[in-house]
Write a protein that holds these residues in place. Structure first.
Motif, PDB file in Angstrom:
ATOM      1  N   GLY A  30       6.913  -7.430 -15.131  1.00  0.00           N
ATOM      2  CA  GLY A  30       5.532  -7.032 -15.343  1.00  0.00           C
ATOM      3  C   GLY A  30       4.491  -8.020 -14.856  1.00  0.00           C
ATOM      4  N   LYS A  31       4.914  -9.079 -14.152  1.00  0.00           N
ATOM      5  CA  LYS A  31       3.980 -10.100 -13.671  1.00  0.00           C
ATOM      6  C   LYS A  31       3.822 -10.062 -12.151  1.00  0.00           C
ATOM      7  CE  LYS A  31       3.279 -11.860 -17.758  1.00  0.00           C
ATOM      8  NZ  LYS A  31       1.950 -11.716 -18.420  1.00  0.00           N
ATOM      9  N   GLY A  32       4.061  -8.897 -11.565  1.00  0.00           N
ATOM     10  CA  GLY A  32       4.010  -8.796 -10.108  1.00  0.00           C
ATOM     11  C   GLY A  32       2.630  -9.028  -9.535  1.00  0.00           C
ATOM     12  N   VAL A  33       1.599  -8.436 -10.159  1.00  0.00           N
ATOM     13  CA  VAL A  33       0.236  -8.572  -9.635  1.00  0.00           C
ATOM     14  C   VAL A  33      -0.216 -10.026  -9.704  1.00  0.00           C
ATOM     15  CG1 VAL A  33      -2.173  -7.901  -9.970  1.00  0.00           C
ATOM     16  CG2 VAL A  33      -0.363  -6.186 -10.185  1.00  0.00           C
ATOM     17  N   ALA A  34       0.063 -10.702 -10.831  1.00  0.00           N
ATOM     18  CA  ALA A  34      -0.303 -12.114 -10.960  1.00  0.00           C
ATOM     19  C   ALA A  34       0.434 -12.967  -9.925  1.00  0.00           C
ATOM     20  CB  ALA A  34       0.021 -12.606 -12.372  1.00  0.00           C
ATOM     21  N   SER A  35       1.663 -12.584  -9.594  1.00  0.00           N
ATOM     22  CA  SER A  35       2.475 -13.378  -8.667  1.00  0.00           C
ATOM     23  C   SER A  35       1.972 -13.300  -7.234  1.00  0.00           C
ATOM     24  CB  SER A  35       3.942 -12.918  -8.718  1.00  0.00           C
ATOM     25  OG  SER A  35       4.488 -13.126  -9.997  1.00  0.00           O
TER      26      SER A  35
ATOM     27  N   SER B  56      -6.987  -0.794  -2.998  1.00  0.00           N
ATOM     28  CA  SER B  56      -6.692  -2.040  -3.699  1.00  0.00           C
ATOM     29  C   SER B  56      -6.189  -1.827  -5.117  1.00  0.00           C
ATOM     30  CB  SER B  56      -7.959  -2.912  -3.742  1.00  0.00           C
ATOM     31  OG  SER B  56      -8.413  -3.207  -2.438  1.00  0.00           O
ATOM     32  N   ASP B  57      -6.230  -0.604  -5.601  1.00  0.00           N
ATOM     33  CA  ASP B  57      -5.813  -0.322  -6.974  1.00  0.00           C
ATOM     34  C   ASP B  57      -4.302  -0.139  -7.035  1.00  0.00           C
ATOM     35  OD1 ASP B  57      -5.651   0.330  -9.620  1.00  0.00           O
ATOM     36  OD2 ASP B  57      -6.651   2.279  -9.451  1.00  0.00           O
ATOM     37  N   VAL B  58      -3.575  -1.255  -6.835  1.00  0.00           N
ATOM     38  CA  VAL B  58      -2.114  -1.168  -6.818  1.00  0.00           C
ATOM     39  C   VAL B  58      -1.562  -0.859  -8.212  1.00  0.00           C
ATOM     40  CG1 VAL B  58      -1.836  -2.671  -4.820  1.00  0.00           C
ATOM     41  CG2 VAL B  58      -1.906  -3.674  -7.104  1.00  0.00           C
ATOM     42  N   ALA B  59      -2.334  -1.189  -9.251  1.00  0.00           N
ATOM     43  CA  ALA B  59      -1.850  -0.978 -10.612  1.00  0.00           C
ATOM     44  C   ALA B  59      -1.547   0.481 -10.891  1.00  0.00           C
ATOM     45  CB  ALA B  59      -2.869  -1.505 -11.620  1.00  0.00           C
ATOM     46  N   SER B  60      -2.418   1.358 -10.418  1.00  0.00           N
ATOM     47  CA  SER B  60      -2.193   2.792 -10.639  1.00  0.00           C
ATOM     48  C   SER B  60      -1.615   3.474  -9.415  1.00  0.00           C
ATOM     49  CB  SER B  60      -3.511   3.473 -11.031  1.00  0.00           C
ATOM     50  OG  SER B  60      -4.467   3.349  -9.997  1.00  0.00           O
ATOM     51  N   GLY B  61      -1.658   2.804  -8.262  1.00  0.00           N
ATOM     52  CA  GLY B  61      -1.231   3.450  -7.022  1.00  0.00           C
ATOM     53  C   GLY B  61       0.210   3.221  -6.635  1.00  0.00           C
ATOM     54  N   THR B  62       0.928   2.329  -7.336  1.00  0.00           N
ATOM     55  CA  THR B  62       2.306   2.015  -6.955  1.00  0.00           C
ATOM     56  C   THR B  62       3.282   2.939  -7.673  1.00  0.00           C
ATOM     57  OG1 THR B  62       1.733  -0.306  -6.589  1.00  0.00           O
ATOM     58  CG2 THR B  62       4.069   0.216  -6.892  1.00  0.00           C
ATOM     59  N   GLU B  63       4.032   3.701  -6.878  1.00  0.00           N
ATOM     60  CA  GLU B  63       5.020   4.640  -7.415  1.00  0.00           C
ATOM     61  C   GLU B  63       6.454   4.165  -7.206  1.00  0.00           C
ATOM     62  OE1 GLU B  63       2.778   8.903  -6.716  1.00  0.00           O
ATOM     63  OE2 GLU B  63       3.833   8.006  -5.022  1.00  0.00           O
ATOM     64  N   THR B  64       6.653   3.160  -6.342  1.00  0.00           N
ATOM     65  CA  THR B  64       8.001   2.691  -6.026  1.00  0.00           C
ATOM     66  C   THR B  64       8.723   2.201  -7.286  1.00  0.00           C
ATOM     67  OG1 THR B  64       7.316   2.044  -3.805  1.00  0.00           O
ATOM     68  CG2 THR B  64       9.315   1.021  -4.661  1.00  0.00           C
TER      69      THR B  64
ATOM     70  N   THR C  52       0.819  -1.204   0.000  1.00  0.00           N
ATOM     71  CA  THR C  52       0.000   0.000   0.000  1.00  0.00           C
ATOM     72  C   THR C  52       0.858   1.262   0.000  1.00  0.00           C
ATOM     73  OG1 THR C  52      -1.669  -1.198   1.263  1.00  0.00           O
ATOM     74  CG2 THR C  52      -1.891   1.192   1.163  1.00  0.00           C
ATOM     75  N   GLU C  53       0.590   2.157  -0.944  1.00  0.00           N
ATOM     76  CA  GLU C  53       1.323   3.412  -1.034  1.00  0.00           C
ATOM     77  C   GLU C  53       0.382   4.587  -0.756  1.00  0.00           C
ATOM     78  OE1 GLU C  53       4.038   3.585  -4.297  1.00  0.00           O
ATOM     79  OE2 GLU C  53       4.854   1.612  -3.821  1.00  0.00           O
ATOM     80  N   ARG C  54       0.844   5.794  -1.041  1.00  0.00           N
ATOM     81  CA  ARG C  54       0.092   6.967  -0.588  1.00  0.00           C
ATOM     82  C   ARG C  54      -1.305   7.065  -1.181  1.00  0.00           C
ATOM     83  NH1 ARG C  54       4.517  11.632  -1.269  1.00  0.00           N
ATOM     84  NH2 ARG C  54       4.925  10.365  -3.112  1.00  0.00           N
TER      85      ARG C  54
END
Length: 635
Positions: A344-349, A238-246, A232-234
């Motif tokens: 690019g397969k982080g979410v599936a993993s 649950s929308d990690v696809a658009s919410g991840t900036e790291t 979880t970022e700022r």
């Protein structure tokens, strides 16, 4: 005569009637207090004057009455349904013997540690006495003992040793079910540890995570590691696809360094973590969306000077509940890491991790319900009100019985998902089993999370004012279960997951659901006492099937509006079938039948009822928005 007047004039025995109708209770003269009202206990009969002629309340005296507290007994022996379920499905003496001994340890030792974790929450020490930044998260000694206990008792290891084959997960989760309410929230790091081990196992236990996997699943306290889950970022949610900036910056040795801000990291004192980040190309650019996310493994460690490597702890979160567990905001400033997933397969993993953590979440929900019922029923044997023990008041027992029915339903629903997980992990799952596991995992998490809040809240009410007093430890139970409907996906997010599960399987998960639910009812065809419950579930199944057929002809937005009610309908119907199936078992008790009947008295298919009322009409969203945001009339 009005209905109110009839009720007011209706004769009820004893002082309860006097209290309800407003009639004054007879005064008890101080000097003749030994002549007590009918039904009072000996403590109520003690004179209000002492032998020396001084009033009982003179000086610093506060009177002679002290309420007995509820007593936590062995939670395994106190749970008839848990013992019956295991006797039916896993009748191994070694399992029941272990759980019996562990239950004794929980009641007599571990529960006190859990309370210590609550009253001595973690704190953050940013600097040492000489001004050097150290970022030490200081936890209680009890929290550290929980870690050793978790290894010794195999609370993660059992699921990977698989000594009991496909039933190993049921055994593991049964043990966590006993432990969770007394764990001081240590079940949260255990959930993430289990999830991390599952991800590593699915990817392949090889360098650089082979040592980590060994430590996550060991029974040796000195080697045992826990894992964090830093997703979880700022932007949150649950929308990690658009919410991840790291971002992950590649190093010459093939490793990476992570740079970013993690807004919510649970169990931040963990030894390692799994996290998502976007890899940079040679120009420093990253790919947006889920296609740009990869999964990384990082160890949380300190350098030779005692400084955290690549991490700054910004602050600990001040939360409504789960105060026992350190949750922090972290700045990742060059954290050494290794990429685990394909690019690019982080979410599936992390899908396997979500399955595990959502099941752990559901176990915590069901066990929280069970614990408050256990305490409330014990208290009902100790608390006297209106001349009778609480257990002798029919309305109070009706309330506890309703809580018990909800708890039983939650337990059977969670354990059935654990059964399906165990079959899948041992390669014994049929295609139907696999479809059911996919569908029921979000369903069980969302439904038990909501149930737990309602049942534990009702449970606190059963203690009266004491349920609201902080140092009884009871309010913490309600605060802690509130997180269960939020963490790992809110109710709405999980409802939409159910829709995605249906769509991705082309409806096969629903086919499996209808097929297996009907099979659960088959054993009850000759049990006349269960006929009303069977009839209710069959009618609800038919109503659900009708809804699915109608929804298939409507625009996509129609199902989205119905998603929440659909998920609740799936949960209630399936749980009703599980309760009926358990009541058909040859060793079932009359209470098992009664519980199934009571469960099936509720509206089992709310989505069908609301569909008939037009609740999902496409005109409703703007009306909902207008209702919520209606402007007050201007003068």
């Amino acid at each position: 005569m009005s209905a109110y007047s009839a009720l007011r004039n209706h004769h009820l025995a004893g002082s309860c009637c006097r209290a309800l109708c407003g009639a004054p209770r007879p005064l008890i003269h101080i000097r003749s207090a030994s002549v007590a009202e009918h039904g009072t206990r000996r403590s109520d009969e003690e004179p209000l004057w002492e032998a020396g002629g001084f009033p009982l309340f003179s000086g610093s005296k506060i009177g002679s009455f002290f309420q007995e507290k509820p007593v936590l007994k062995n939670p395994f022996l106190e749970d008839a349904l848990l013992r019956a379920y295991l006797r039916r499905h896993l009748p191994e003496e070694s399992v029941s013997s272990d759980l019996r001994a562990f239950g004794e340890r929980v009641a007599n030792e571990v529960d006190g540690w859990g309370r210590e974790c609550e009253v001595t929450p973690p704190r953050l020490v940013h600097f040492d006495p000489w001004g050097r930044r150290v970022d030490h998260i200081v936890t209680s000694s009890a929290w550290k003992r929980m870690k050793d206990l978790s290894a010794e008792e195999g609370l993660v290891a059992i699921g990977y040793e698989r000594a009991y084959g496909e039933w190993s997960r049921v055994y593991q989760m049964s043990k966590l079910f006993i432990f969770s309410p007394s764990s001081g929230l240590y079940t949260c790091p255990l959930a993430m540890t289990d999830g991390a081990a599952k991800v590593i196992q699915s990817i392949g236990v090889s360098w650089p995570v082979d040592e980590a996997y060994s430590r996550l699943t060991t029974r040796q306290p000195e080697r045992f590691w826990t894992s964090g889950q830093w997703m979880t970022e700022r932007q949150g949610g649950s929308d990690v696809a658009s919410g991840t900036e790291t971002v992950a910056v590649s190093q010459s040795d093939g490793s990476y360094k992570l740079h970013g801000f993690k807004w919510f990291t649970s169990a931040t004192d963990a030894d390692m973590t799994l996290t998502l980040a976007r890899t940079q190309d040679q120009t420093g650019a990253t790919t947006p969306g889920s296609r740009g996310l990869s999964l990384f493994y990082a160890e949380v460690c300190r350098d030779e000077d005692g400084l955290l490597k690549g991490i700054e702890v910004q602050r600990l979160k001040d939360k409504l509940g789960t105060r026992q567990m350190p949750t922090a905001e972290l700045l990742l400033d060059g954290l050494p890491a290794h990429k685990l997933s394909a690019e690019g397969k982080g979410v599936a993993s992390i899908a396997n991790m979500l399955t595990i953590t959502r099941i752990h979440n559901s176990i915590s929900a069901a066990s929280g319900m069970r614990r408050v019922v256990q305490l409330a029923r014990d208290y009902a044997t100790r608390r006297t009100a209106f001349g009778k023990l609480l257990k002798d008041h029919p309305l109070h027992m009706q309330t506890l019985a309703r809580m018990e029915v909800e708890t039983r339903g939650a337990f059977l629903l969670v354990m059935d998902v654990c059964r399906l997980l165990g079959k899948e992990e041992c390669g014994l799952a049929s295609q139907l089993d696999t479809h059911l596991l996919r569908l029921l995992t979000p369903v069980v998490k969302l439904y038990t999370g909501k149930q737990a809040v309602a049942v534990v809240s009702e449970g606190l009410e059963s203690f009266g004012g004491q349920g609201y007093i902080e140092d009884t430890g009871l309010p913490a139970m309600l605060r802690d279960v509130q997180v269960l409907s939020i963490w790992e996906g809110t109710t709405n997010i999980l409802s939409l997951d159910v829709l995605r599960c249906v769509a991705r399987s082309s409806g096969m998960v629903l086919h499996a659901y209808f097929s297996h639910t009907k099979s659960l009812l088959s054993g009850a065809s000759s049990v006349s006492s269960l006929a009303p419950a069977v009839k209710a579930v069959e009618a609800a199944l038919s109503e659900l099937k009708d809804f699915v057929q109608v929804a298939a002809t409507r625009p996509p937005g129609y199902l989205e509006l119905a998603a929440r009610d659909l998920a609740f309908s799936l949960a209630r119907i399936y749980t009703g079938a599980l309760l009926i199936d358990h009541a058909c078992w040859k060793e079932a008790s009359p209470s098992d039948t009664y519980a199934a009947l009571r469960w099936c008295e509720q509206a089992l298919c709310p989505v069908g009822t609301k569909e008939k009322r037009g609740c999902y009409d496409p005109n409703t969203p703007p009306l909902d928005a207008a209702l919520v945001y209606e402007r007050l009339a201007q003068d």
